[in-house]
Design a protein around this motif. Structure first.
Motif: not given
Length: 52
Positions: A1-2, A4-12, A18-22, A27-30
């Motif tokens: 999950m961490i 995936l959160g990093l991948i979506l954050l970088i892609a955003g 903006g929605i990908l970053s959010t 996901l990173l926090a959870v």
């Protein structure tokens, strides 16, 4: 999950969406919260003591 959160954050950030970053931040926090709870040997989401 961490991861995936990093991948979506970088892609955003790279795609300027903006929605990908959010979703990445959420996901990173959870993932980090679950990692910490797992390291403390606490049951996560009502885990069972015995599996039959």
């Amino acid at each position: 999950m961490i991861i995936l959160g990093l991948i979506l954050l970088i892609a955003g950030w790279l795609l300027n969406i903006g929605i990908l970053s959010t979703i990445g931040w959420i996901l990173l926090a959870v993932g980090l919260i679950l990692l910490i709870l797992g390291a403390l040997n606490r049951p996560v989401f009502g885990g069972r003591r015995y599996w039959y």
